[in-house]
Design an enzyme around this catalytic site. Sequence first.
Site, PDB file in Angstrom:
ATOM      1  N   GLY A  90       0.794  -1.317   0.168  1.00 51.28           N
ATOM      2  CA  GLY A  90      -0.153   0.171   0.045  1.00 51.28           C
ATOM      3  C   GLY A  90       1.220   1.328   0.148  1.00 51.28           C
ATOM      4  O   GLY A  90       0.215   2.608  -0.756  1.00 51.28           O
ATOM      5  N   ASP A 128       0.696   2.965   4.459  1.00 52.72           N
ATOM      6  CA  ASP A 128      -0.219   3.397   3.290  1.00 52.72           C
ATOM      7  C   ASP A 128      -0.783   4.155   5.309  1.00 52.72           C
ATOM      8  O   ASP A 128      -1.382   5.677   5.129  1.00 52.72           O
ATOM      9  CB  ASP A 128      -0.539   2.930   2.350  1.00 52.72           C
ATOM     10  CG  ASP A 128      -1.487   1.260   3.076  1.00 52.72           C
ATOM     11  OD1 ASP A 128      -0.847   1.219   5.039  1.00 52.72           O
ATOM     12  OD2 ASP A 128      -1.493   0.499   2.073  1.00 52.72           O
ATOM     13  N   ASP A 152      -4.272   1.245  11.243  1.00 48.66           N
ATOM     14  CA  ASP A 152      -5.788   1.082  11.547  1.00 48.66           C
ATOM     15  C   ASP A 152      -6.070   0.424  13.189  1.00 48.66           C
ATOM     16  O   ASP A 152      -5.501   1.106  13.931  1.00 48.66           O
ATOM     17  CB  ASP A 152      -6.135   0.205  10.222  1.00 48.66           C
ATOM     18  CG  ASP A 152      -7.606   0.379  10.388  1.00 48.66           C
ATOM     19  OD1 ASP A 152      -8.440   0.425  11.159  1.00 48.66           O
ATOM     20  OD2 ASP A 152      -7.896  -0.691   9.751  1.00 48.66           O
ATOM     21  N   LYS A 179      -6.375   6.538  11.323  1.00 48.06           N
ATOM     22  CA  LYS A 179      -7.394   6.095  11.751  1.00 48.06           C
ATOM     23  C   LYS A 179      -7.758   6.632  13.605  1.00 48.06           C
ATOM     24  O   LYS A 179      -7.211   5.494  14.348  1.00 48.06           O
ATOM     25  CB  LYS A 179      -8.159   5.107  11.880  1.00 48.06           C
ATOM     26  CG  LYS A 179      -8.513   4.980  10.493  1.00 48.06           C
ATOM     27  CD  LYS A 179      -9.581   3.855   9.991  1.00 48.06           C
ATOM     28  CE  LYS A 179      -9.176   3.860   8.016  1.00 48.06           C
ATOM     29  NZ  LYS A 179     -10.315   2.317   7.293  1.00 48.06           N
ATOM     30  N   PHE A 237     -13.174   3.073   5.266  1.00 51.79           N
ATOM     31  CA  PHE A 237     -12.521   2.471   4.005  1.00 51.79           C
ATOM     32  C   PHE A 237     -11.574   3.512   2.993  1.00 51.79           C
ATOM     33  O   PHE A 237     -12.689   3.617   1.744  1.00 51.79           O
ATOM     34  CB  PHE A 237     -13.065   0.802   3.492  1.00 51.79           C
ATOM     35  CG  PHE A 237     -12.495   0.101   2.860  1.00 51.79           C
ATOM     36  CD1 PHE A 237     -11.326  -0.736   3.721  1.00 51.79           C
ATOM     37  CD2 PHE A 237     -11.659   0.198   1.532  1.00 51.79           C
ATOM     38  CE1 PHE A 237     -10.458  -1.389   3.053  1.00 51.79           C
ATOM     39  CE2 PHE A 237     -10.692  -0.339   1.112  1.00 51.79           C
ATOM     40  CZ  PHE A 237      -9.842  -1.374   2.744  1.00 51.79           C
ATOM     41  N   VAL A 238     -10.791   4.072   2.549  1.00 49.56           N
ATOM     42  CA  VAL A 238     -10.389   5.001   1.534  1.00 49.56           C
ATOM     43  C   VAL A 238      -9.713   3.982   1.211  1.00 49.56           C
ATOM     44  O   VAL A 238      -9.102   2.806   0.817  1.00 49.56           O
ATOM     45  CB  VAL A 238      -9.758   5.724   2.485  1.00 49.56           C
ATOM     46  CG1 VAL A 238      -8.575   6.709   1.352  1.00 49.56           C
ATOM     47  CG2 VAL A 238     -10.070   6.157   3.533  1.00 49.56           C
ATOM     48  N   ASP A 293      -5.947   0.260  -1.936  1.00 49.11           N
ATOM     49  CA  ASP A 293      -6.623  -1.047  -2.282  1.00 49.11           C
ATOM     50  C   ASP A 293      -7.783  -1.843  -1.971  1.00 49.11           C
ATOM     51  O   ASP A 293      -8.342  -1.488  -0.413  1.00 49.11           O
ATOM     52  CB  ASP A 293      -6.028  -2.073  -3.186  1.00 49.11           C
ATOM     53  CG  ASP A 293      -5.477  -3.293  -1.661  1.00 49.11           C
ATOM     54  OD1 ASP A 293      -5.519  -1.986  -0.709  1.00 49.11           O
ATOM     55  OD2 ASP A 293      -6.254  -3.969  -1.785  1.00 49.11           O
ATOM     56  N   ARG A 329      -5.093   0.666  -6.787  1.00 54.04           N
ATOM     57  CA  ARG A 329      -4.021   1.522  -6.125  1.00 54.04           C
ATOM     58  C   ARG A 329      -3.709   3.018  -6.810  1.00 54.04           C
ATOM     59  O   ARG A 329      -2.766   3.870  -6.340  1.00 54.04           O
ATOM     60  CB  ARG A 329      -2.902   0.221  -6.264  1.00 54.04           C
ATOM     61  CG  ARG A 329      -2.545  -0.225  -5.294  1.00 54.04           C
ATOM     62  CD  ARG A 329      -2.243  -1.646  -4.898  1.00 54.04           C
ATOM     63  NE  ARG A 329      -2.111  -2.142  -4.560  1.00 54.04           N
ATOM     64  CZ  ARG A 329      -2.173  -3.132  -3.127  1.00 54.04           C
ATOM     65  NH1 ARG A 329      -2.112  -1.799  -2.196  1.00 54.04           N
ATOM     66  NH2 ARG A 329      -2.130  -3.713  -2.696  1.00 54.04           N
TER      67      ARG A 329
HETATM   68  P1  5GP Z   1      -3.319  -3.121  10.680  1.00 57.92           P
HETATM   69  O1  5GP Z   1      -2.708  -3.460  11.121  1.00 57.92           O
HETATM   70  O2  5GP Z   1      -3.163  -1.649  11.504  1.00 57.92           O
HETATM   71  O3  5GP Z   1      -5.355  -3.146  11.335  1.00 57.92           O
HETATM   72  O4  5GP Z   1      -3.459  -2.538   8.974  1.00 57.92           O
HETATM   73  C1  5GP Z   1      -3.147  -1.873   8.581  1.00 57.92           C
HETATM   74  C2  5GP Z   1      -2.963  -2.197   6.902  1.00 57.92           C
HETATM   75  O5  5GP Z   1      -4.710  -2.770   6.919  1.00 57.92           O
HETATM   76  C3  5GP Z   1      -3.057  -1.120   6.476  1.00 57.92           C
HETATM   77  O6  5GP Z   1      -1.034  -1.716   5.607  1.00 57.92           O
HETATM   78  C4  5GP Z   1      -3.845  -1.216   4.967  1.00 57.92           C
HETATM   79  O7  5GP Z   1      -2.980  -2.378   4.008  1.00 57.92           O
HETATM   80  C5  5GP Z   1      -4.825  -2.298   5.521  1.00 57.92           C
HETATM   81  N1  5GP Z   1      -6.098  -1.281   5.539  1.00 57.92           N
HETATM   82  C6  5GP Z   1      -6.625  -0.376   6.943  1.00 57.92           C
HETATM   83  N2  5GP Z   1      -7.564   0.215   6.899  1.00 57.92           N
HETATM   84  C7  5GP Z   1      -7.469   0.611   5.013  1.00 57.92           C
HETATM   85  C8  5GP Z   1      -8.529   1.695   4.659  1.00 57.92           C
HETATM   86  O8  5GP Z   1      -9.295   1.818   4.820  1.00 57.92           O
HETATM   87  N3  5GP Z   1      -8.122   1.042   2.991  1.00 57.92           N
HETATM   88  C9  5GP Z   1      -7.355  -0.278   2.640  1.00 57.92           C
HETATM   89  N4  5GP Z   1      -7.182   0.390   1.071  1.00 57.92           N
HETATM   90  N5  5GP Z   1      -6.724  -0.911   3.669  1.00 57.92           N
HETATM   91  C10 5GP Z   1      -6.931  -0.365   4.650  1.00 57.92           C
HETATM   92 MG    MG Z   2      -0.463  -2.367   4.168  1.00 57.25          MG
END
Ligand code: 5GP
Ligand code: MG
Length: 180
Positions: free
Chosen positions: A45, A101, A104, A132, A153-154, A160, A166
């Site tokens: 990402g 990217d 979350d 977030k 969700f972006v 993606d 992307r």
């Molecule tokens: P975490 O381990 O912090 O929960 O996950 C982060 C990963 O989840 C990011 O690197 C991304 O790949 C994916 N992700 C989380 N939120 C989003 C979102 O709003 N859009 C997209 N496309 N991917 C997200």
């Molecule tokens: Mg990622």
Amino acid sequence: MERDIDRTLYSREQIERRVQEMAAEIAKVYHDAADDLVIVPVLTGSIIFVADLIRHLPFKMRIGLMTVSRYRGATTEGGATQILRDLTVDIKNRHVLVVDDILDTGNTLRAVSEQLMEREPASLRLCTLLRKPSKAPKDLTADFVGFDIDDVFVVGYGLDFNDHYRNWPDLAVLRPELYQ
Ligand code: 5GP
Ligand code: MG
């Protein structure tokens, strides 16, 4: 692709300005460590973000690639992180900046940080284009953040949905029916 976009969160011009500002912040922090910095992008990402960001950094730097995969259980939040491809450069006693990217739940960045800390870098900092805040964990702070966003969700600018979008140049939200 355009007809799938519901609204733009940040336009390509807004992103460009913010990425330049972030690069200036980063350049200030690494002023003395310049030339010894290793950027570790979290794939996939961050590819577009990292490509834009590093072209605004006014010193020599290296890119270290590493591919990690997470297995998320259906019932548990966590999951083991496996290194699919090891780092391509040595980070021992070097300054490391991990670039992702979006922050979350923080599980990915926490796992990557733990793996990298075992290699004894001189320092380790985290940079994320998006965060977030409603979900970001208290114990994991990003040193550089582009934009704080609501829990939507972006897609676009590297992010993606089912591996598509992307290449959309803005940060956007898709039409709700597509997420079903
Ligand atoms: P975490 O381990 O912090 O929960 O996950 C982060 C990963 O989840 C990011 O690197 C991304 O790949 C994916 N992700 C989380 N939120 C989003 C979102 O709003 N859009 C997209 N496309 N991917 C997200
Ligand atoms: Mg990622």
